[in-house]
Design a protein around this motif. Structure first.
Motif, PDB file in Angstrom:
ATOM      1  N   GLN A  52     -25.130 -79.190  78.673  1.00  0.00           N
ATOM      2  CA  GLN A  52     -24.719 -80.518  78.194  1.00  0.00           C
ATOM      3  C   GLN A  52     -25.664 -81.611  78.710  1.00  0.00           C
ATOM      4  O   GLN A  52     -26.009 -82.542  77.970  1.00  0.00           O
ATOM      5  CB  GLN A  52     -23.278 -80.811  78.635  1.00  0.00           C
ATOM      6  CG  GLN A  52     -22.245 -79.894  78.030  1.00  0.00           C
ATOM      7  CD  GLN A  52     -22.202 -80.012  76.517  1.00  0.00           C
ATOM      8  OE1 GLN A  52     -22.247 -81.103  75.963  1.00  0.00           O
ATOM      9  NE2 GLN A  52     -22.144 -78.865  75.851  1.00  0.00           N
ATOM     10  N   ARG A  57     -26.283 -85.606  77.542  1.00  0.00           N
ATOM     11  CA  ARG A  57     -25.051 -86.181  78.098  1.00  0.00           C
ATOM     12  C   ARG A  57     -25.235 -86.505  79.571  1.00  0.00           C
ATOM     13  O   ARG A  57     -26.035 -85.872  80.249  1.00  0.00           O
ATOM     14  CB  ARG A  57     -23.891 -85.191  77.990  1.00  0.00           C
ATOM     15  CG  ARG A  57     -23.338 -84.997  76.623  1.00  0.00           C
ATOM     16  CD  ARG A  57     -22.165 -84.024  76.713  1.00  0.00           C
ATOM     17  NE  ARG A  57     -21.619 -83.725  75.412  1.00  0.00           N
ATOM     18  CZ  ARG A  57     -20.456 -84.190  74.986  1.00  0.00           C
ATOM     19  NH1 ARG A  57     -19.714 -84.948  75.746  1.00  0.00           N
ATOM     20  NH2 ARG A  57     -20.033 -83.877  73.791  1.00  0.00           N
ATOM     21  N   ALA A  62     -20.403 -84.521  80.690  1.00  0.00           N
ATOM     22  CA  ALA A  62     -20.419 -83.053  80.625  1.00  0.00           C
ATOM     23  C   ALA A  62     -19.201 -82.485  81.355  1.00  0.00           C
ATOM     24  O   ALA A  62     -18.584 -81.517  80.898  1.00  0.00           O
ATOM     25  CB  ALA A  62     -21.707 -82.516  81.243  1.00  0.00           C
TER      26      ALA A  62
END
Length: 162
Positions: A52, A57, A62
């Motif tokens: 992630q 992110r 995440a």
């Protein structure tokens, strides 16, 4: 969905704080922690965080995909660290808090073991010796026996009421 134990969360947080403090990028720090993880579920969870983060992110975002592993307060604290640019400091404090929480939980569990053992021994001991409540007729019989003992003692001049 994977989750972390309190001890696992404390260890993860401390490792991440240390690696970020040494100027390692978050994705690399997560890769190193995942590689060292012994449990497959933990390794998968941390690898998911890394994926992630590599997709753009933030770390808190995440973590929000894994609410069982990272409670709301934990994620909010990480988000605050990301926004202030002091993620290493925030993670160290979060690790301190998580470790203190783990120690407190252990103390409570240890404090509860002794009374539970005593209670268990009392129940087992009572069951083995046949201790049970008396019925109404048994109580009446024992009361008559006690009165008889007192009356016989008074006849002999012994005071049993002391």
């Amino acid at each position: 969905r994977a989750s972390l134990s309190v001890a696992g969360s404390a260890l993860f947080t401390r490792q991440l704080a240390t690696l970020i403090q040494s100027a390692l990028p978050i994705a690399d720090a997560l890769a190193a922690i995942a590689q060292q993880s012994e449990k497959a579920a933990t390794k998968g969870l941390i690898s998911s965080l890394r994926t992630q983060v590599l997709e753009g992110r933030g770390l808190a975002a995440a973590m929000s995909l894994h609410p069982r592993a990272f409670p709301s307060m934990y994620r909010s604290t990480v988000a605050a660290g990301e926004h202030t640019g002091r993620l290493d400091l925030v993670l160290n404090r979060l690790a301190d808090h998580t470790e203190a929480s783990h120690r407190a939980r252990q103390k409570v569990q240890l404090a509860l073991i002794y009374p539970c053992v005593l209670l268990g021994l009392a129940v087992v001991g009572g069951a083995r010796t046949g201790v049970r409540g008396r019925s109404g007729s048994e109580n009446e019989r024992h009361r008559r026996d006690d009165v008889l003992v007192v009356e016989q003692s008074q006849v002999r001049g012994i005071d049993v009421r002391r």
